[in-house]
Write a protein that holds these residues in place. Structure first.
Motif, PDB file in Angstrom:
ATOM      1  N   UNK A 192      48.187  52.258  36.486  1.00 44.65           N
ATOM      2  CA  UNK A 192      48.949  52.996  37.685  1.00 44.65           C
ATOM      3  C   UNK A 192      47.974  53.575  38.330  1.00 44.65           C
ATOM      4  N   UNK A 193      47.089  54.369  37.863  1.00 42.36           N
ATOM      5  CA  UNK A 193      46.029  55.024  38.813  1.00 42.36           C
ATOM      6  C   UNK A 193      45.026  54.110  39.400  1.00 42.36           C
ATOM      7  N   UNK A 194      44.824  52.893  39.056  1.00 45.25           N
ATOM      8  CA  UNK A 194      43.995  51.838  39.646  1.00 45.25           C
ATOM      9  C   UNK A 194      44.906  51.307  40.773  1.00 45.25           C
ATOM     10  N   UNK A 195      45.970  51.152  40.588  1.00 43.26           N
ATOM     11  CA  UNK A 195      46.771  50.809  41.787  1.00 43.26           C
ATOM     12  C   UNK A 195      46.714  51.754  42.761  1.00 43.26           C
ATOM     13  N   UNK A 196      46.950  53.058  42.603  1.00 43.35           N
ATOM     14  CA  UNK A 196      46.930  54.092  43.538  1.00 43.35           C
ATOM     15  C   UNK A 196      45.726  54.342  44.323  1.00 43.35           C
ATOM     16  N   UNK A 197      44.791  53.994  43.589  1.00 45.79           N
ATOM     17  CA  UNK A 197      43.381  54.404  44.350  1.00 45.79           C
ATOM     18  C   UNK A 197      42.704  53.276  44.810  1.00 45.79           C
ATOM     19  N   UNK A 198      42.859  51.882  44.394  1.00 46.03           N
ATOM     20  CA  UNK A 198      42.032  51.105  44.997  1.00 46.03           C
ATOM     21  C   UNK A 198      43.336  49.589  45.319  1.00 46.03           C
ATOM     22  N   UNK A 199      44.405  49.965  44.947  1.00 46.89           N
ATOM     23  CA  UNK A 199      45.495  49.043  45.418  1.00 46.89           C
ATOM     24  C   UNK A 199      45.508  47.778  44.503  1.00 46.89           C
ATOM     25  N   UNK A 200      44.578  47.608  43.593  1.00 47.30           N
ATOM     26  CA  UNK A 200      44.586  46.831  42.539  1.00 47.30           C
ATOM     27  C   UNK A 200      43.751  47.124  41.227  1.00 47.30           C
TER      28      UNK A 200
END
Ligand code: FMN
Length: 324
Positions: free
Chosen positions: A207-215
């Protein structure tokens, strides 16, 4: 937002099926006592939200469903309401759920940032909770932009807070699992319980990678964690006296039954209830009723009349030969 390859490990076990159980489906009892409250089933709605946007209505829908079905509920992290009092209203659900087991929630890393027993008492008292769970989430914080990185000395800080707060306090993870070293370290600090929050369900490193990088840019971190089944066995072994909640990828009544047979006292479920909670309390009830019915069928067909008997069931270990 769930693990893609790592599983809960519950699929490694089977409930022993009985063709002639000495049980009557209509008389199966799923009720338990948990942290001083009677629940109609060993199920707690997992910690999710509070503070922002739709969270007030999500929490109220979850709480109404818990009240109607006689289940428990954990609130999402209450840090925001301690820092912005206007956010407190979104956590207050006692008016619609006067009888449920209600647990508050704070990040344990906050104990290294000036939080202490007073903050914990405020978080509990302000919402009329029965107790509070601290979440330990070093991987989630590490993947987050500007997350908390300092987890030093938290066992001692926890011990100090536990000694100063009368209400039951718990330690949970958020989906990457409580390991046995951690369980051993906190087993004697005076906590009332643990929630293993193991791997196999929601992956906060994803989840946090999506929030931070969009992927997802670090896929191995997104798949890291202790499978829920292993975390249950480890926690039960190293903290036999503590009340044990199992969460992380509990998705069916059979999962609930297996988690309890492995040593949990109850389970918690988060992600599958989020979408129904955005809709209505009835939608949450429908999702939970389906699962509770499945639990009753599972108990009946293993020949267990109540949760105490389910705890004593010996699970079968599935041996997979060749590609599965
Ligand atoms: C939308 C969402 C928000 C969450 N927020 C919190 C939180 O504020 N505090 C916490 O301790 N855990 C939080 N969690 C973690 C859950 O309580 C639970 O431990 C984890 O998601 C594993 O359960 P699941 O696979 O059923 O989702 C959250 C989970 C979800 C899905």
């Amino acid at each position: 937002m769930e693990f893609q390859t790592r599983t809960t490990g519950l699929e490694r076990y089977d409930l022993p099926y009985r063709a002639l159980p000495e049980t009557d489906l209509a008389a199966i009892r799923t009720d338990v006592r948990l942290f001083g409250r009677r629940l109609r089933a060993p199920l707690v709605i997992g910690a999710m939200t509070g503070g922002a946007g739709a969270s007030a209505s999500i929490n109220r829908n979850l709480a109404r469903a818990a009240q109607k079905l006689g289940l428990g509920m954990m609130l999402g992290s209450q840090r925001i309401m301690l820092e912005e009092p206007a956010a407190a209203a979104s956590f207050r659900v006692r008016d619609v759920a006067p009888d449920i087991l209600l647990l508050g929630n704070l990040g344990i890393a906050q104990l290294n940032r000036g939080y202490g027993a007073d903050h914990v008492r405020r978080a509990i008292d302000d919402v009329g909770a029965d107790g509070l769970a601290f979440h330990a989430n070093p991987l989630q914080e590490a993947v987050q932009e500007a997350g908390d990185g300092d987890f030093r000395g938290l066992v001692r800080r926890l011990e100090e807070v536990v000694a100063d707060v009368r209400a039951p306090l718990l330690l949970k993870e958020v989906g990457h699992g409580l390991d046995t070293d951690t369980v051993r370290a906190v087993a004697a600090v005076g906590l009332a319980g643990l929630d293993v929050a193991g791997a196999g369900g929601t992956s906060w490193a994803r989840v946090e990678q999506y929030v931070r990088h969009g992927e997802v840019v670090q896929p191995e971190l997104a798949e890291w964690g202790i499978p829920t089944a292993d975390a249950i066995v480890g926690a039960r072994c190293h903290a036999p006296e503590l009340t044990l909640i199992a969460s992380g990828g509990i998705r069916s009544g059979l999962d609930v039954a297996k988690a309890i047979a492995l040593g949990a006292d109850a389970v918690a479920i988060a992600l599958p209830l989020l979408r129904p909670a955005l809709e209505s309390a009835d939608a949450v009830c429908t999702a939970l009723e389906r699962l509770l019915e499945e639990l009753r069928v599972a108990m009946h067909c293993t020949g267990t009349r109540d949760v105490a008997e389910l705890r004593r069931v010996h699970l079968l270990v599935r041996v997979v030969v060749g590609p599965s």
